[in-house]
Enzyme design. Structure first.
Site, short mmCIF file in Angstrom:
data_model
loop_
_atom_site.label_atom_id
_atom_site.label_comp_id
_atom_site.label_asym_id
_atom_site.label_seq_id
_atom_site.Cartn_x
_atom_site.Cartn_y
_atom_site.Cartn_z
N LYS A 95 -16.54 -8.10 -5.37
CA LYS A 95 -15.60 -8.41 -4.30
C LYS A 95 -16.05 -7.84 -2.96
O LYS A 95 -16.63 -6.76 -2.89
CB LYS A 95 -14.21 -7.83 -4.62
CG LYS A 95 -13.48 -8.52 -5.75
CD LYS A 95 -12.08 -7.94 -5.90
CE LYS A 95 -11.23 -8.72 -6.86
NZ LYS A 95 -9.85 -8.19 -6.92
N GLY A 106 -10.65 -15.76 -1.47
CA GLY A 106 -11.71 -16.01 -2.44
C GLY A 106 -13.11 -15.89 -1.87
O GLY A 106 -14.09 -16.02 -2.60
N LYS A 134 -13.25 -4.37 -12.87
CA LYS A 134 -13.30 -4.96 -14.21
C LYS A 134 -12.51 -6.27 -14.21
O LYS A 134 -11.44 -6.36 -13.58
CB LYS A 134 -12.69 -3.98 -15.21
CG LYS A 134 -12.62 -4.49 -16.65
CD LYS A 134 -13.97 -4.49 -17.31
CE LYS A 134 -13.88 -4.93 -18.77
NZ LYS A 134 -15.20 -5.25 -19.32
N HIS A 175 -1.22 -13.53 -12.08
CA HIS A 175 -1.20 -13.03 -10.70
C HIS A 175 0.27 -12.94 -10.29
O HIS A 175 0.92 -13.94 -10.02
CB HIS A 175 -1.96 -14.00 -9.80
CG HIS A 175 -2.09 -13.54 -8.39
ND1 HIS A 175 -3.30 -13.28 -7.79
CD2 HIS A 175 -1.15 -13.27 -7.45
CE1 HIS A 175 -3.09 -12.90 -6.54
NE2 HIS A 175 -1.80 -12.88 -6.31
N GLU A 212 0.14 -7.54 -4.27
CA GLU A 212 -0.32 -8.41 -5.35
C GLU A 212 -0.81 -7.56 -6.51
O GLU A 212 -1.57 -6.61 -6.32
CB GLU A 212 -1.43 -9.33 -4.85
CG GLU A 212 -0.98 -10.22 -3.69
CD GLU A 212 -1.99 -11.30 -3.34
OE1 GLU A 212 -3.13 -11.25 -3.86
OE2 GLU A 212 -1.64 -12.20 -2.56
N ASN A 244 -0.96 -7.79 1.20
CA ASN A 244 -1.00 -8.73 2.33
C ASN A 244 0.00 -8.26 3.37
O ASN A 244 1.20 -8.19 3.11
CB ASN A 244 -0.67 -10.14 1.87
CG ASN A 244 -1.69 -10.69 0.88
OD1 ASN A 244 -1.35 -11.12 -0.20
ND2 ASN A 244 -2.95 -10.64 1.25
N ARG A 286 1.43 -9.43 5.97
CA ARG A 286 1.90 -10.58 6.75
C ARG A 286 2.87 -11.38 5.91
O ARG A 286 3.11 -11.08 4.75
CB ARG A 286 0.72 -11.47 7.13
CG ARG A 286 -0.08 -11.88 5.88
CD ARG A 286 -1.11 -12.95 6.15
NE ARG A 286 -2.04 -13.10 5.03
CZ ARG A 286 -1.78 -13.75 3.91
NH1 ARG A 286 -0.59 -14.30 3.71
NH2 ARG A 286 -2.70 -13.84 2.96
N VAL A 295 2.12 -17.57 2.51
CA VAL A 295 2.31 -19.03 2.44
C VAL A 295 3.50 -19.35 1.54
O VAL A 295 4.33 -20.20 1.84
CB VAL A 295 1.04 -19.72 1.90
CG1 VAL A 295 1.28 -21.22 1.70
CG2 VAL A 295 -0.15 -19.49 2.82
#
EC number: 6.3.4.14
Length: 444
Positions: free
Chosen positions: A158, A165, A201, A208, A275, A290, A292, A295
Protein backbone atom coordinates in the site's frame (compact mmCIF):
# COMPACT_ATOMS: atom_id res chain seq x y z
CA UNK A 1 -24.43 30.12 10.64
CA UNK A 2 -22.65 31.01 7.41
CA UNK A 3 -23.96 33.58 4.94
CA UNK A 4 -22.27 32.25 1.81
CA UNK A 5 -20.47 28.95 1.13
CA UNK A 6 -18.21 28.18 -1.82
CA UNK A 7 -18.36 24.56 -2.97
CA UNK A 8 -14.94 23.44 -4.18
CA UNK A 9 -16.29 20.51 -6.14
CA UNK A 10 -18.45 19.45 -9.08
CA UNK A 11 -21.02 16.85 -10.11
CA UNK A 12 -23.59 15.27 -7.84
CA UNK A 13 -21.87 16.22 -4.58
CA UNK A 14 -21.90 19.92 -5.51
CA UNK A 15 -25.64 19.62 -6.19
CA UNK A 16 -26.11 17.77 -2.89
CA UNK A 17 -24.38 20.51 -0.87
CA UNK A 18 -26.25 23.28 -2.71
CA UNK A 19 -29.55 21.61 -1.82
CA UNK A 20 -28.89 21.67 1.93
CA UNK A 21 -27.43 25.19 1.86
CA UNK A 22 -30.51 26.46 0.01
CA UNK A 23 -32.81 24.84 2.57
CA UNK A 24 -30.88 26.60 5.35
CA UNK A 25 -30.96 29.97 3.56
CA UNK A 26 -27.22 29.96 2.84
CA UNK A 27 -26.07 31.46 -0.47
CA UNK A 28 -23.83 29.21 -2.57
CA UNK A 29 -20.88 29.80 -4.88
CA UNK A 30 -20.12 27.23 -7.57
CA UNK A 31 -16.77 26.93 -9.31
CA UNK A 32 -16.37 25.25 -12.67
CA UNK A 33 -13.86 24.33 -15.36
CA UNK A 34 -14.27 25.03 -19.07
CA UNK A 35 -15.55 21.46 -19.57
CA UNK A 36 -18.22 22.05 -16.91
CA UNK A 37 -19.46 25.45 -18.12
CA UNK A 38 -22.98 24.07 -18.68
CA UNK A 39 -22.98 21.65 -15.73
CA UNK A 40 -26.08 21.65 -13.48
CA UNK A 41 -24.21 22.84 -10.38
CA UNK A 42 -23.30 26.10 -12.13
CA UNK A 43 -26.99 26.89 -12.59
CA UNK A 44 -28.17 25.63 -9.19
CA UNK A 45 -25.80 27.83 -7.16
CA UNK A 46 -26.43 31.48 -6.28
CA UNK A 47 -23.24 32.46 -8.13
CA UNK A 48 -20.82 30.58 -10.39
CA UNK A 49 -17.21 31.35 -11.38
CA UNK A 50 -14.93 29.87 -14.03
CA UNK A 51 -11.68 28.78 -12.38
CA UNK A 52 -9.68 27.28 -15.22
CA UNK A 53 -9.20 24.84 -18.04
CA UNK A 54 -10.76 21.39 -18.27
CA UNK A 55 -7.73 19.61 -16.82
CA UNK A 56 -8.35 19.01 -13.13
CA UNK A 57 -4.90 20.36 -12.21
CA UNK A 58 -5.82 23.67 -13.84
CA UNK A 59 -9.22 23.98 -12.18
CA UNK A 60 -10.61 21.91 -9.32
CA UNK A 61 -7.15 21.17 -7.88
CA UNK A 62 -5.89 24.74 -8.22
CA UNK A 63 -5.86 25.88 -4.60
CA UNK A 64 -4.93 29.51 -5.20
CA UNK A 65 -7.61 30.06 -7.83
CA UNK A 66 -10.27 28.61 -5.54
CA UNK A 67 -9.11 30.76 -2.60
CA UNK A 68 -9.02 33.85 -4.84
CA UNK A 69 -12.57 33.09 -6.04
CA UNK A 70 -13.83 32.61 -2.48
CA UNK A 71 -12.44 36.02 -1.51
CA UNK A 72 -13.86 37.66 -4.63
CA UNK A 73 -17.31 36.18 -3.91
CA UNK A 74 -16.99 37.07 -0.20
CA UNK A 75 -17.68 33.48 0.86
CA UNK A 76 -17.17 32.92 4.58
CA UNK A 77 -16.68 29.15 4.26
CA UNK A 78 -15.62 26.50 1.75
CA UNK A 79 -17.12 23.02 1.53
CA UNK A 80 -14.70 20.67 -0.24
CA UNK A 81 -17.15 17.80 -0.90
CA UNK A 82 -15.32 14.51 -1.43
CA UNK A 83 -12.32 13.69 -3.62
CA UNK A 84 -10.39 16.55 -5.26
CA UNK A 85 -9.10 18.84 -2.44
CA UNK A 86 -11.28 17.43 0.35
CA UNK A 87 -8.37 15.71 2.12
CA UNK A 88 -5.65 18.17 1.17
CA UNK A 89 -4.17 19.63 4.35
CA UNK A 90 -2.47 22.44 2.41
CA UNK A 91 -5.86 23.58 1.10
CA UNK A 92 -7.34 23.53 4.61
CA UNK A 93 -4.32 25.50 5.85
CA UNK A 94 -4.70 28.12 3.10
CA UNK A 95 -8.36 28.57 4.05
CA UNK A 96 -7.29 29.11 7.65
CA UNK A 97 -4.66 31.67 6.60
CA UNK A 98 -7.28 33.63 4.66
CA UNK A 99 -9.84 33.48 7.51
CA UNK A 100 -12.18 31.32 5.43
CA UNK A 101 -13.75 28.44 7.35
CA UNK A 102 -12.83 25.05 5.92
CA UNK A 103 -15.82 22.75 6.45
CA UNK A 104 -13.94 19.76 7.77
CA UNK A 105 -11.33 18.89 10.38
CA UNK A 106 -8.15 20.86 11.12
CA UNK A 107 -5.22 20.79 8.66
CA UNK A 108 -3.00 18.82 11.06
CA UNK A 109 -5.62 16.09 11.51
CA UNK A 110 -6.09 15.85 7.73
CA UNK A 111 -2.31 15.50 7.33
CA UNK A 112 -2.01 12.88 10.07
CA UNK A 113 -4.86 10.72 8.78
CA UNK A 114 -3.79 11.30 5.17
CA UNK A 115 -0.58 9.42 5.88
CA UNK A 116 -1.74 5.83 6.30
CA UNK A 117 1.44 5.07 8.22
CA UNK A 118 0.91 7.94 10.67
CA UNK A 119 -2.76 6.96 10.96
CA UNK A 120 -1.77 3.39 11.90
CA UNK A 121 0.58 4.75 14.57
CA UNK A 122 -2.13 7.03 15.97
CA UNK A 123 -4.63 4.17 16.15
CA UNK A 124 -2.13 1.84 17.80
CA UNK A 125 -1.46 4.55 20.40
CA UNK A 126 -5.22 4.85 20.99
CA UNK A 127 -5.58 1.11 21.54
CA UNK A 128 -7.50 0.54 18.30
CA UNK A 129 -6.73 -2.80 16.58
CA UNK A 130 -4.94 -2.37 13.25
CA UNK A 131 -4.41 -4.85 10.42
CA UNK A 132 -1.28 -6.94 11.14
CA UNK A 133 1.59 -5.26 9.32
CA UNK A 134 4.17 -2.53 9.76
CA UNK A 135 3.72 1.07 10.79
CA UNK A 136 6.93 2.28 9.18
CA UNK A 137 7.76 3.24 5.61
CA UNK A 138 9.50 0.46 3.73
CA UNK A 139 12.98 1.17 2.45
CA UNK A 140 14.27 -0.61 -0.65
CA UNK A 141 12.90 -3.78 -2.21
CA UNK A 142 15.09 -6.01 -0.02
CA UNK A 143 13.59 -4.44 3.12
CA UNK A 144 10.11 -4.90 1.67
CA UNK A 145 10.78 -8.59 1.01
CA UNK A 146 12.13 -9.13 4.53
CA UNK A 147 9.07 -7.46 6.04
CA UNK A 148 6.65 -9.45 3.88
CA UNK A 149 8.27 -12.76 4.77
CA UNK A 150 7.98 -11.90 8.48
CA UNK A 151 4.27 -11.06 8.14
CA UNK A 152 3.56 -13.99 5.82
CA UNK A 153 2.14 -13.96 2.31
CA UNK A 154 -0.26 -12.95 0.85
CA UNK A 155 0.26 -9.30 1.76
CA UNK A 156 -1.20 -6.01 0.59
CA UNK A 157 1.33 -3.50 -0.69
CA UNK A 158 0.00 0.00 0.00
CA UNK A 159 0.93 3.63 -0.61
CA UNK A 160 1.01 5.63 2.62
CA UNK A 161 -0.61 8.61 0.89
CA UNK A 162 -2.87 6.44 -1.26
CA UNK A 163 -6.57 6.45 -1.93
CA UNK A 164 -9.07 5.05 -4.41
CA UNK A 165 -7.03 1.87 -4.84
CA UNK A 166 -4.06 3.76 -6.34
CA UNK A 167 -0.69 2.35 -5.29
CA UNK A 168 -2.35 -0.69 -3.73
CA UNK A 169 -1.75 -4.28 -4.82
CA UNK A 170 -2.16 -7.75 -3.38
CA UNK A 171 0.98 -9.86 -3.76
CA UNK A 172 1.13 -13.62 -3.27
CA UNK A 173 4.89 -14.22 -3.03
CA UNK A 174 8.32 -12.60 -3.09
CA UNK A 175 8.61 -12.72 -6.88
CA UNK A 176 5.30 -10.86 -7.24
CA UNK A 177 6.37 -8.30 -4.63
CA UNK A 178 9.59 -7.58 -6.50
CA UNK A 179 7.61 -7.00 -9.70
CA UNK A 180 5.02 -4.78 -7.99
CA UNK A 181 7.13 -2.70 -5.61
CA UNK A 182 8.89 -0.11 -7.78
CA UNK A 183 5.90 0.41 -10.09
CA UNK A 184 3.50 1.09 -7.22
CA UNK A 185 6.05 3.28 -5.45
CA UNK A 186 6.48 5.41 -8.60
CA UNK A 187 2.72 5.55 -9.18
CA UNK A 188 2.16 6.76 -5.60
CA UNK A 189 4.88 9.41 -5.98
CA UNK A 190 3.34 10.60 -9.26
CA UNK A 191 -0.23 10.72 -7.94
CA UNK A 192 0.28 11.86 -4.36
CA UNK A 193 3.76 13.37 -4.25
CA UNK A 194 4.75 10.71 -1.71
CA UNK A 195 6.18 7.33 -2.68
CA UNK A 196 6.23 5.90 0.85
CA UNK A 197 4.99 2.30 0.90
CA UNK A 198 3.99 -0.08 3.69
CA UNK A 199 2.71 -3.65 3.96
CA UNK A 200 -0.28 -5.22 5.67
CA UNK A 201 -1.39 -8.82 5.96
CA UNK A 202 -4.25 -9.78 3.63
CA UNK A 203 -7.39 -10.59 5.62
CA UNK A 204 -9.07 -13.29 3.53
CA UNK A 205 -12.84 -13.33 2.89
CA UNK A 206 -13.18 -10.01 4.68
CA UNK A 207 -15.89 -7.40 4.85
CA UNK A 208 -15.36 -3.67 4.51
CA UNK A 209 -17.30 -2.07 7.36
CA UNK A 210 -17.08 1.64 8.12
CA UNK A 211 -18.45 3.80 10.91
CA UNK A 212 -19.82 7.31 10.36
CA UNK A 213 -18.81 9.85 12.99
CA UNK A 214 -19.83 13.39 13.92
CA UNK A 215 -17.74 15.44 16.32
CA UNK A 216 -18.35 19.06 17.32
CA UNK A 217 -15.80 21.59 18.59
CA UNK A 218 -16.99 21.21 22.18
CA UNK A 219 -15.86 17.65 22.89
CA UNK A 220 -18.98 15.76 21.79
CA UNK A 221 -18.50 12.79 19.45
CA UNK A 222 -21.14 10.32 18.27
CA UNK A 223 -21.32 7.50 15.74
CA UNK A 224 -24.19 7.03 13.29
CA UNK A 225 -23.80 3.25 13.07
CA UNK A 226 -22.06 1.33 10.31
CA UNK A 227 -22.13 0.96 6.55
CA UNK A 228 -21.18 -2.20 4.66
CA UNK A 229 -19.10 -1.36 1.59
CA UNK A 230 -17.85 -4.83 0.71
CA UNK A 231 -19.00 -4.84 -2.93
CA UNK A 232 -15.99 -3.31 -4.68
CA UNK A 233 -14.18 -3.27 -8.00
CA UNK A 234 -10.48 -2.42 -8.07
CA UNK A 235 -10.64 -1.46 -4.38
CA UNK A 236 -13.39 1.09 -5.14
CA UNK A 237 -16.90 0.77 -3.74
CA UNK A 238 -19.83 -0.06 -6.01
CA UNK A 239 -22.69 -0.93 -3.63
CA UNK A 240 -23.00 0.28 -0.03
CA UNK A 241 -25.65 -0.40 2.56
CA UNK A 242 -26.68 0.43 6.11
CA UNK A 243 -26.92 -1.34 8.41
CA UNK A 244 -24.56 -4.21 7.55
CA UNK A 245 -26.28 -7.60 7.25
CA UNK A 246 -23.20 -9.14 8.89
CA UNK A 247 -23.01 -6.95 11.99
CA UNK A 248 -24.99 -8.04 15.05
CA UNK A 249 -25.91 -5.78 17.97
CA UNK A 250 -22.86 -6.75 20.02
CA UNK A 251 -20.39 -6.03 17.20
CA UNK A 252 -22.31 -2.86 16.29
CA UNK A 253 -21.87 -1.48 19.80
CA UNK A 254 -18.22 -2.53 19.98
CA UNK A 255 -17.15 -1.18 16.58
CA UNK A 256 -19.10 2.07 17.11
CA UNK A 257 -17.53 2.69 20.51
CA UNK A 258 -14.07 1.93 19.10
CA UNK A 259 -14.56 4.46 16.29
CA UNK A 260 -15.66 7.14 18.78
CA UNK A 261 -12.65 6.37 20.99
CA UNK A 262 -10.34 6.70 17.98
CA UNK A 263 -11.83 10.05 16.92
CA UNK A 264 -11.58 11.45 20.43
CA UNK A 265 -7.98 10.26 20.79
CA UNK A 266 -6.85 12.38 17.83
CA UNK A 267 -9.07 15.39 18.62
CA UNK A 268 -11.20 14.97 15.52
CA UNK A 269 -13.95 17.45 14.58
CA UNK A 270 -16.67 17.52 11.89
CA UNK A 271 -17.90 14.50 9.88
CA UNK A 272 -15.49 11.61 9.42
CA UNK A 273 -15.50 7.91 8.71
CA UNK A 274 -13.34 5.16 10.12
CA UNK A 275 -12.99 2.17 7.83
CA UNK A 276 -12.45 -1.29 9.25
CA UNK A 277 -11.74 -4.66 7.70
CA UNK A 278 -13.72 -7.39 9.47
CA UNK A 279 -12.87 -11.10 9.27
CA UNK A 280 -15.22 -14.08 9.34
CA UNK A 281 -14.92 -14.32 13.15
CA UNK A 282 -16.01 -10.67 13.53
CA UNK A 283 -12.54 -9.47 14.51
CA UNK A 284 -12.18 -5.93 13.17
CA UNK A 285 -9.09 -3.95 12.26
CA UNK A 286 -8.55 -0.27 11.44
CA UNK A 287 -7.89 0.38 7.75
CA UNK A 288 -8.00 4.16 7.41
CA UNK A 289 -9.88 7.31 8.33
CA UNK A 290 -11.60 9.47 5.74
CA UNK A 291 -11.55 13.06 6.94
CA UNK A 292 -14.45 14.20 4.77
CA UNK A 293 -17.98 13.42 3.69
CA UNK A 294 -18.19 10.01 2.04
CA UNK A 295 -19.78 9.26 -1.34
CA UNK A 296 -22.05 6.79 0.46
CA UNK A 297 -23.26 9.16 3.20
CA UNK A 298 -26.90 9.02 1.97
CA UNK A 299 -27.47 5.49 3.29
CA UNK A 300 -26.65 6.75 6.79
CA UNK A 301 -28.96 9.73 6.30
CA UNK A 302 -31.77 7.41 5.26
CA UNK A 303 -31.60 5.18 8.33
CA UNK A 304 -30.97 7.96 10.89
CA UNK A 305 -33.03 10.84 9.47
CA UNK A 306 -30.06 13.22 9.80
CA UNK A 307 -28.76 15.54 7.07
CA UNK A 308 -24.99 15.07 7.26
CA UNK A 309 -24.20 18.16 5.18
CA UNK A 310 -26.28 20.24 7.58
CA UNK A 311 -24.40 18.73 10.51
CA UNK A 312 -21.09 19.56 8.83
CA UNK A 313 -22.16 23.17 8.37
CA UNK A 314 -23.42 23.47 11.95
CA UNK A 315 -20.24 21.98 13.42
CA UNK A 316 -17.96 24.17 11.27
CA UNK A 317 -19.95 27.23 12.39
CA UNK A 318 -19.18 26.33 16.02
CA UNK A 319 -22.56 24.90 17.01
CA UNK A 320 -22.89 22.08 19.52
CA UNK A 321 -24.42 18.76 18.48
CA UNK A 322 -28.11 18.88 19.42
CA UNK A 323 -28.31 15.14 20.12
CA UNK A 324 -26.41 12.52 22.10
CA UNK A 325 -25.56 8.92 21.20
CA UNK A 326 -28.71 7.55 22.80
CA UNK A 327 -30.88 9.90 20.72
CA UNK A 328 -29.70 8.37 17.42
CA UNK A 329 -31.93 5.52 16.30
CA UNK A 330 -31.86 3.24 13.27
CA UNK A 331 -34.92 3.00 11.07
CA UNK A 332 -35.12 0.63 8.11
CA UNK A 333 -32.49 -0.47 5.61
CA UNK A 334 -30.85 1.58 2.84
CA UNK A 335 -28.75 0.52 -0.16
CA UNK A 336 -26.80 2.79 -2.51
CA UNK A 337 -25.49 1.95 -5.97
CA UNK A 338 -22.98 4.07 -7.85
CA UNK A 339 -23.71 4.63 -11.53
CA UNK A 340 -20.44 4.82 -13.46
CA UNK A 341 -19.93 5.84 -17.08
CA UNK A 342 -17.79 2.82 -17.80
CA UNK A 343 -17.76 -0.52 -19.58
CA UNK A 344 -19.38 -3.01 -17.14
CA UNK A 345 -16.88 -5.75 -18.09
CA UNK A 346 -13.55 -3.94 -18.46
CA UNK A 347 -14.34 -0.99 -16.13
CA UNK A 348 -12.78 1.35 -18.73
CA UNK A 349 -14.33 4.86 -18.69
CA UNK A 350 -16.98 5.58 -21.34
CA UNK A 351 -17.07 9.33 -22.06
CA UNK A 352 -19.58 10.74 -24.54
CA UNK A 353 -22.95 12.45 -24.81
CA UNK A 354 -25.99 11.06 -23.01
CA UNK A 355 -28.70 10.74 -25.69
CA UNK A 356 -31.49 9.48 -23.41
CA UNK A 357 -31.81 9.64 -19.64
CA UNK A 358 -34.67 8.83 -17.28
CA UNK A 359 -34.70 8.00 -13.58
CA UNK A 360 -37.04 5.53 -11.91
CA UNK A 361 -39.76 7.36 -10.00
CA UNK A 362 -40.98 5.27 -7.10
CA UNK A 363 -41.48 5.65 -3.37
CA UNK A 364 -38.39 4.97 -1.29
CA UNK A 365 -35.96 5.73 -4.13
CA UNK A 366 -33.61 8.73 -3.91
CA UNK A 367 -31.38 10.07 -6.66
CA UNK A 368 -28.17 12.06 -6.38
CA UNK A 369 -27.37 13.07 -9.91
CA UNK A 370 -25.78 15.84 -11.97
CA UNK A 371 -26.41 14.69 -15.54
CA UNK A 372 -29.40 14.76 -17.88
CA UNK A 373 -30.24 14.11 -21.53
CA UNK A 374 -27.63 15.82 -23.77
CA UNK A 375 -25.11 16.05 -20.89
CA UNK A 376 -21.53 15.39 -21.97
CA UNK A 377 -19.50 13.01 -19.83
CA UNK A 378 -15.91 14.15 -20.28
CA UNK A 379 -12.75 12.07 -19.85
CA UNK A 380 -11.29 14.65 -17.47
CA UNK A 381 -12.99 13.57 -14.23
CA UNK A 382 -14.15 10.59 -12.18
CA UNK A 383 -16.59 8.44 -14.22
CA UNK A 384 -19.29 8.33 -11.53
CA UNK A 385 -22.32 10.19 -12.93
CA UNK A 386 -24.99 9.43 -10.33
CA UNK A 387 -26.01 7.51 -7.24
CA UNK A 388 -29.30 5.81 -6.49
CA UNK A 389 -30.38 5.08 -2.93
CA UNK A 390 -33.29 2.84 -1.99
CA UNK A 391 -34.87 2.43 1.43
CA UNK A 392 -37.12 -0.28 2.80
CA UNK A 393 -38.28 -1.25 6.25
CA UNK A 394 -36.30 -4.48 5.83
CA UNK A 395 -33.27 -5.44 3.74
CA UNK A 396 -35.44 -7.73 1.64
CA UNK A 397 -37.80 -4.87 0.84
CA UNK A 398 -34.87 -2.59 0.00
CA UNK A 399 -33.42 -5.18 -2.42
CA UNK A 400 -36.80 -5.61 -4.12
CA UNK A 401 -37.00 -1.84 -4.64
CA UNK A 402 -33.41 -1.81 -5.88
CA UNK A 403 -34.02 -4.49 -8.49
CA UNK A 404 -37.15 -2.76 -9.80
CA UNK A 405 -35.46 0.65 -9.90
CA UNK A 406 -32.35 -0.66 -11.67
CA UNK A 407 -34.48 -2.20 -14.41
CA UNK A 408 -36.26 1.16 -14.87
CA UNK A 409 -33.04 3.23 -14.94
CA UNK A 410 -32.31 4.42 -18.48
CA UNK A 411 -29.04 5.85 -19.77
CA UNK A 412 -28.22 5.81 -23.49
CA UNK A 413 -25.35 7.17 -25.56
CA UNK A 414 -22.64 5.94 -23.19
CA UNK A 415 -21.84 2.64 -21.52
CA UNK A 416 -22.63 2.33 -17.81
CA UNK A 417 -22.24 -0.27 -15.08
CA UNK A 418 -26.03 -0.75 -14.81
CA UNK A 419 -25.83 -4.33 -16.22
CA UNK A 420 -23.27 -5.19 -13.52
CA UNK A 421 -25.46 -3.71 -10.78
CA UNK A 422 -28.52 -5.61 -12.02
CA UNK A 423 -26.54 -8.87 -12.02
CA UNK A 424 -25.07 -8.23 -8.57
CA UNK A 425 -28.43 -7.43 -6.96
CA UNK A 426 -29.94 -10.61 -8.39
CA UNK A 427 -27.37 -13.01 -6.95
CA UNK A 428 -28.29 -15.41 -4.16
CA UNK A 429 -25.18 -14.35 -2.21
CA UNK A 430 -26.14 -10.66 -2.24
CA UNK A 431 -29.72 -11.38 -1.25
CA UNK A 432 -28.51 -13.49 1.66
CA UNK A 433 -26.00 -10.86 2.75
CA UNK A 434 -23.10 -13.22 2.07
CA UNK A 435 -20.90 -10.47 0.69
CA UNK A 436 -17.14 -10.03 1.06
CA UNK A 437 -14.65 -7.83 -0.77
CA UNK A 438 -14.21 -10.74 -3.25
CA UNK A 439 -17.92 -10.69 -4.15
CA UNK A 440 -17.67 -9.41 -7.73
CA UNK A 441 -14.80 -11.78 -8.58
CA UNK A 442 -16.62 -14.76 -7.11
CA UNK A 443 -20.14 -14.21 -8.39
CA UNK A 444 -19.96 -12.23 -11.64
Amino acid sequence: MFTKVLIANRGEIAMRIIRTCSRLGIKTVAVYSEADKDAPHTKAATEAYLIGESRVSESYLNIERIIKTAKKAKADAIHPGYGLLSENSRFAERCKQENIVFIGPSPDIIAKMGSKIEARKAMEAAGVPVVPGVSESLGDIEAACRTASQIGYPVMLKASAGGGGIGMQRVENEEALKKAYEGNKKRAADFFGDGSMYIEKVIEHARHIEVQLLADQHGHTVHLFERDCSVQRRHQKVIEEAPSPFVDDELRMKIGQTAVKAAKAIGYTNAGTIEFIVDQKQNFYFLEMNTRLQVEHPVTEEITGLDLVEQQLRIAAGHTLTFSQKDIQRNGHAIEVRIYAEDPKTFFPSPGTITAFSLPDQKGVRHECAVAKDSTVTPFYDPMIAKMIVKGQTRTEAIEKLETALRDYRVEGIKTNLPLLIQAAATKAFKEGDVTTDFLKQHL
